[in-house]
Structures are given as C-alpha cells and as structure tokens.
Design a protein around this motif. Structure first.
Motif, PDB file in Angstrom:
ATOM      1  N   ALA A 121      -6.631  28.235  82.930  1.00 12.07           N
ATOM      2  CA  ALA A 121      -5.550  27.463  83.547  1.00 12.07           C
ATOM      3  C   ALA A 121      -5.138  28.068  84.886  1.00 12.07           C
ATOM      4  O   ALA A 121      -4.822  27.339  85.833  1.00 12.07           O
ATOM      5  N   ASP A 122      -5.154  29.384  84.994  1.00 11.29           N
ATOM      6  CA  ASP A 122      -4.853  30.027  86.280  1.00 11.29           C
ATOM      7  C   ASP A 122      -5.884  29.644  87.343  1.00 11.29           C
ATOM      8  O   ASP A 122      -5.531  29.393  88.501  1.00 11.29           O
ATOM      9  N   LEU A 123      -7.156  29.595  86.960  1.00 12.44           N
ATOM     10  CA  LEU A 123      -8.183  29.152  87.900  1.00 12.44           C
ATOM     11  C   LEU A 123      -7.955  27.708  88.329  1.00 12.44           C
ATOM     12  O   LEU A 123      -8.136  27.353  89.505  1.00 12.44           O
ATOM     13  N   LEU A 124      -7.560  26.869  87.384  1.00 13.02           N
ATOM     14  CA  LEU A 124      -7.286  25.468  87.703  1.00 13.02           C
ATOM     15  C   LEU A 124      -6.125  25.348  88.676  1.00 13.02           C
ATOM     16  O   LEU A 124      -6.165  24.555  89.623  1.00 13.02           O
ATOM     17  N   VAL A 125      -5.086  26.139  88.486  1.00 16.94           N
ATOM     18  CA  VAL A 125      -3.931  26.111  89.388  1.00 16.94           C
ATOM     19  C   VAL A 125      -4.352  26.497  90.804  1.00 16.94           C
ATOM     20  O   VAL A 125      -3.968  25.845  91.792  1.00 16.94           O
ATOM     21  N   ASN A 126      -5.147  27.537  90.940  1.00 18.13           N
ATOM     22  CA  ASN A 126      -5.600  27.966  92.267  1.00 18.13           C
ATOM     23  C   ASN A 126      -6.425  26.891  92.959  1.00 18.13           C
ATOM     24  O   ASN A 126      -6.300  26.665  94.169  1.00 18.13           O
ATOM     25  N   GLU A 127      -7.271  26.212  92.199  1.00 15.01           N
ATOM     26  CA  GLU A 127      -8.097  25.159  92.788  1.00 15.01           C
ATOM     27  C   GLU A 127      -7.245  23.959  93.220  1.00 15.01           C
ATOM     28  O   GLU A 127      -7.498  23.343  94.263  1.00 15.01           O
ATOM     29  N   ILE A 128      -6.229  23.632  92.443  1.00 18.07           N
ATOM     30  CA  ILE A 128      -5.337  22.527  92.819  1.00 18.07           C
ATOM     31  C   ILE A 128      -4.594  22.853  94.105  1.00 18.07           C
ATOM     32  O   ILE A 128      -4.445  22.004  94.994  1.00 18.07           O
ATOM     33  N   TYR A 129      -4.129  24.104  94.235  1.00 23.59           N
ATOM     34  CA  TYR A 129      -3.465  24.514  95.475  1.00 23.59           C
ATOM     35  C   TYR A 129      -4.416  24.382  96.666  1.00 23.59           C
ATOM     36  O   TYR A 129      -4.031  23.886  97.732  1.00 23.59           O
ATOM     37  N   ALA A 130      -5.653  24.833  96.485  1.00 26.35           N
ATOM     38  CA  ALA A 130      -6.619  24.765  97.582  1.00 26.35           C
ATOM     39  C   ALA A 130      -6.925  23.321  97.963  1.00 26.35           C
ATOM     40  O   ALA A 130      -7.033  22.985  99.158  1.00 26.35           O
ATOM     41  N   TYR A 131      -7.061  22.451  96.999  1.00 30.75           N
ATOM     42  CA  TYR A 131      -7.354  21.048  97.283  1.00 30.75           C
ATOM     43  C   TYR A 131      -6.158  20.349  97.918  1.00 30.75           C
ATOM     44  O   TYR A 131      -6.310  19.541  98.846  1.00 30.75           O
ATOM     45  N   ALA A 132      -4.948  20.657  97.446  1.00 31.70           N
ATOM     46  CA  ALA A 132      -3.746  20.003  97.981  1.00 31.70           C
ATOM     47  C   ALA A 132      -3.574  20.288  99.461  1.00 31.70           C
ATOM     48  O   ALA A 132      -3.072  19.441 100.214  1.00 31.70           O
ATOM     49  N   ALA A 133      -3.994  21.465  99.903  1.00 33.91           N
ATOM     50  CA  ALA A 133      -3.836  21.823 101.314  1.00 33.91           C
ATOM     51  C   ALA A 133      -4.674  20.948 102.233  1.00 33.91           C
ATOM     52  O   ALA A 133      -4.397  20.878 103.436  1.00 33.91           O
ATOM     53  N   THR A 134      -5.675  20.245 101.709  1.00 34.06           N
ATOM     54  CA  THR A 134      -6.556  19.423 102.542  1.00 34.06           C
ATOM     55  C   THR A 134      -6.197  17.941 102.503  1.00 34.06           C
ATOM     56  O   THR A 134      -6.863  17.148 103.170  1.00 34.06           O
ATOM     57  N   GLU A 135      -5.168  17.565 101.748  1.00 38.24           N
ATOM     58  CA  GLU A 135      -4.899  16.151 101.528  1.00 38.24           C
ATOM     59  C   GLU A 135      -3.746  15.633 102.372  1.00 38.24           C
ATOM     60  O   GLU A 135      -3.103  16.372 103.118  1.00 38.24           O
ATOM     61  N   THR A 136      -3.503  14.318 102.264  1.00 35.84           N
ATOM     62  CA  THR A 136      -2.429  13.639 102.989  1.00 35.84           C
ATOM     63  C   THR A 136      -1.070  14.094 102.471  1.00 35.84           C
ATOM     64  O   THR A 136      -0.981  14.646 101.362  1.00 35.84           O
ATOM     65  N   PRO A 137       0.004  13.858 103.235  1.00 32.26           N
ATOM     66  CA  PRO A 137       1.297  14.481 102.923  1.00 32.26           C
ATOM     67  C   PRO A 137       1.812  14.225 101.504  1.00 32.26           C
ATOM     68  O   PRO A 137       2.172  15.167 100.797  1.00 32.26           O
ATOM     69  N   ASN A 138       1.865  12.960 101.084  1.00 32.12           N
ATOM     70  CA  ASN A 138       2.429  12.677  99.760  1.00 32.12           C
ATOM     71  C   ASN A 138       1.573  13.254  98.645  1.00 32.12           C
ATOM     72  O   ASN A 138       2.096  13.818  97.679  1.00 32.12           O
ATOM     73  N   LEU A 139       0.278  13.099  98.767  1.00 26.64           N
ATOM     74  CA  LEU A 139      -0.616  13.664  97.758  1.00 26.64           C
ATOM     75  C   LEU A 139      -0.535  15.181  97.743  1.00 26.64           C
ATOM     76  O   LEU A 139      -0.585  15.808  96.682  1.00 26.64           O
ATOM     77  N   LYS A 140      -0.398  15.789  98.903  1.00 24.26           N
ATOM     78  CA  LYS A 140      -0.265  17.240  98.977  1.00 24.26           C
ATOM     79  C   LYS A 140       0.976  17.725  98.231  1.00 24.26           C
ATOM     80  O   LYS A 140       0.913  18.662  97.433  1.00 24.26           O
ATOM     81  N   VAL A 141       2.099  17.057  98.461  1.00 28.43           N
ATOM     82  CA  VAL A 141       3.344  17.465  97.799  1.00 28.43           C
ATOM     83  C   VAL A 141       3.242  17.255  96.292  1.00 28.43           C
ATOM     84  O   VAL A 141       3.654  18.116  95.495  1.00 28.43           O
ATOM     85  N   GLY A 142       2.691  16.094  95.881  1.00 25.59           N
ATOM     86  CA  GLY A 142       2.576  15.824  94.457  1.00 25.59           C
ATOM     87  C   GLY A 142       1.697  16.828  93.735  1.00 25.59           C
ATOM     88  O   GLY A 142       2.048  17.326  92.653  1.00 25.59           O
ATOM     89  N   LEU A 143       0.547  17.141  94.320  1.00 23.06           N
ATOM     90  CA  LEU A 143      -0.352  18.109  93.695  1.00 23.06           C
ATOM     91  C   LEU A 143       0.245  19.511  93.669  1.00 23.06           C
ATOM     92  O   LEU A 143       0.074  20.252  92.689  1.00 23.06           O
ATOM     93  N   LYS A 144       0.936  19.873  94.731  1.00 22.72           N
ATOM     94  CA  LYS A 144       1.554  21.203  94.767  1.00 22.72           C
ATOM     95  C   LYS A 144       2.630  21.331  93.691  1.00 22.72           C
ATOM     96  O   LYS A 144       2.717  22.339  92.989  1.00 22.72           O
ATOM     97  N   ASN A 145       3.456  20.293  93.545  1.00 22.22           N
ATOM     98  CA  ASN A 145       4.486  20.325  92.505  1.00 22.22           C
ATOM     99  C   ASN A 145       3.865  20.363  91.112  1.00 22.22           C
ATOM    100  O   ASN A 145       4.353  21.060  90.213  1.00 22.22           O
TER     101      ASN A 145
END
Length: 311
Positions: free
Chosen positions: A75-99
């Motif tokens: 799960a920790d690996l999954l969290v890190n990957e979600i953070y990395a992916y969110a940084a490349t996305e559009t504003p709303n999707l970035k905020v949603g994935l980060k939260n």
C-alpha cells in the motif's frame, strides 16, 4: 485378600497372611494409585494437546501478521505511485488523486498499529505457552518422581515385612502411615496441577481471541471511515473542467484569439448567398439604366425626323 504388588505395577495379589489392619490400609491406598495414574495420563494428554494446537495457532497468527505487514508495504508503494502520477495530471484530477493518496496513506498508519497490536496481544501470548508447557511438564515430572518414590517405599515395606514377620505390626504402624501421607500429598498436587493448568488455558484463550477481534474491529472501523473519505475525493473530480483544460493545452496560447478574429470576419453560407444576389441585382440595375436612356434618345431622334419630313 487383595493387595498391591510390591513391584509397583498395580497388580492385585492374594495374601492370606496379612492382618486386618494391613489389609484395610492396602485397600485404602489402592484407589489413590489408580486415581493418580488416571490423573497423570490426563495431565500428559492435556499438556500435549495444548503444546500441539497452541503451536499451530501461534504459527498461523504470526503468518497472518506478516501478511498484513506485507500488505501495508504494498500500500505504501501504491501511495507513492499515485503521488507521482497526480503530479503529471490536470488540476482537478491532481487534487483528487492527491487527497485520495493522503487518505490511503493515513489508513496504512492504522494498519501498522494493527500489526503491532496483533504481535503484542495475540502472537506473544501464544508464543509464551512454549515456556508454560515446559514448566507443566517439569511439574508432571516431579509428580511422577514422587509417585515412583512412593511405590518404591511400599516395595521396601513389603520386603521388611517378609524379613521380620514378628515386627511387621510395628512396621505397619509407622511406614504405612508415612506411605498414606505421601499418597495423599501427591494426589493433591496432581489435582492442583491439572486444575490450574486448565483454568489458565481457558482464561488465556478467551483473552487472546477477544484481543484479536477487538483489534480487527478497530482497524476495520477506521478503514471504513477513511475509505469513505477517499471515495468522496475521487467523486469530487470535475471531469468537464479538466477536459477543457486538456483541450486548451492542445493549441498555442494565441490560437484562440486568432480563431475569434477569423470567426468574426467569416460569414455563413446563407449570408454569402444573400450578398451575391444583392450584388447581381445591383449590376442588373446599373446595366438597365443606360439602355433606357438610349431608347429615349432614339425616340427623340425619330420624333425629330418626323418633324423634318413634315416640314
């Protein structure tokens, strides 16, 4: 008469030479031997049963805890990957994935607490039963030693009787009384041993499984709360707004302004057709005007000719 074999194997022998007091003692002592043998076997079975099944439970619960710890790592690996992916996305999707990743990371903190509690409240008590079983076996061994000592004492007593027939009444009064006290003492020790062992086992089983259920309920209650918040964060992503942002990113910055200018200067096909018709009408009108003037001039010329002919 029925008497105990002095060899200690609990066989029944017939001896007609024994006095009544000796026979009464032997009949009194004989049930203790049978009872102690039954207790000894019962304690051995109980200890062996606990040693087997508690050992299996300890291994399985330990594996359960290890699996939970590995799930936390994944799960920790999954969290890190979600953070990395969110940084490349559009504003709303970035905020949603980060939260979402924030909530999921918080859940792993509770999972770590679950692992620690299971280790301390479930695995360790089961593991400690290795020592408890060893101590109970030592108690059982001491009891068996006392039993063998008592059997040996009875055997020596019978030999003394045979060597000194005249003094066997005196011997019976002293030695047999001591044997009776030893028999009573060892029997009570066996009773206390098996009773305390069973009482402690039942109490520990209740505590261990109660702790396991409580720990799991606490974790899953928190997990439901966190999963609900994570779900809401994903559902709150504005798809249309992010789609507009993505579309606008496909064109250069001044594309929209130039597009507006072109649109403002362009007309629809109907407007272009209407303009063409009006221009053709204007040309026709302009072309008809000289012809009318020429006709009028010709009529005037004809009238002049007529006038000249009359003259």
């Amino acid at each position: 008469m029925l008497v105990i074999n002095p060899n200690g194997n609990n066989e029944l022998l017939l001896n007609h030479s024994m006095k009544t007091s000796e026979v009464i003692f032997v009949i009194h002592v004989f049930p203790y031997w049978i009872f102690r043998d039954n207790q000894t076997r019962q304690i051995q079975d109980a200890v062996s049963n606990v040693e087997k099944h508690f050992g299996e439970l300890c291994q399985i619960f330990a594996g359960y805890v290890r699996k939970t710890a590995r799930l936390r790592d994944k799960a920790d690996l999954l969290v890190n990957e979600i953070y990395a992916y969110a940084a490349t996305e559009t504003p709303n999707l970035k905020v949603g994935l980060k939260n979402f990743a924030d909530e999921f990371s918080r859940l792993q903190d509770y999972r770590q607490a679950e692992v620690d509690r299971l280790e301390a409240k479930v695995v360790e008590p089961l593991k400690s039963y290795g020592t408890i079983v060893k101590l109970k076996r030592d108690d059982l061994k001491a009891t068996l030693t006392a039993k063998n000592r008592e059997a040996k004492q009875l055997s020596q007593l019978e030999k003394t009787r045979q060597r000194n027939p005249s003094d066997r009444h005196i011997i019976a009064e002293s030695e047999l009384q001591r044997a009776s006290l030893d028999a009573t003492r060892t029997t009570r020790q066996l009773e206390e041993t098996i009773d305390n062992f069973e009482k402690q086992k039942i109490k520990d089983i209740k505590n261990i499984f109660s702790e396991f259920i409580t720990i799991e309920m606490l974790f899953h209650g928190k997990a439901l709360e966190i999963y609900t918040a994570a779900y809401q964060n994903i559902q709150n992503i504005d798809e249309n707004e992010d789609l507009e942002v993505f579309r606008s990113s496909l064109y250069p910055p001044d594309y929209q302004s130039r597009l507006d200018i072109v649109r403002a200067n362009s007309k629809s096909p109907l407007q272009r057709t209407g303009s063409l018709k009006s221009s053709l009408k204007t040309v026709q009108i302009s072309n008809s005007m000289p012809r009318k003037e020429e006709d009028e001039e010709e009529e005037e010329d004809d009238e002049d000719d007529d006038d000249e002919e009359e003259l």
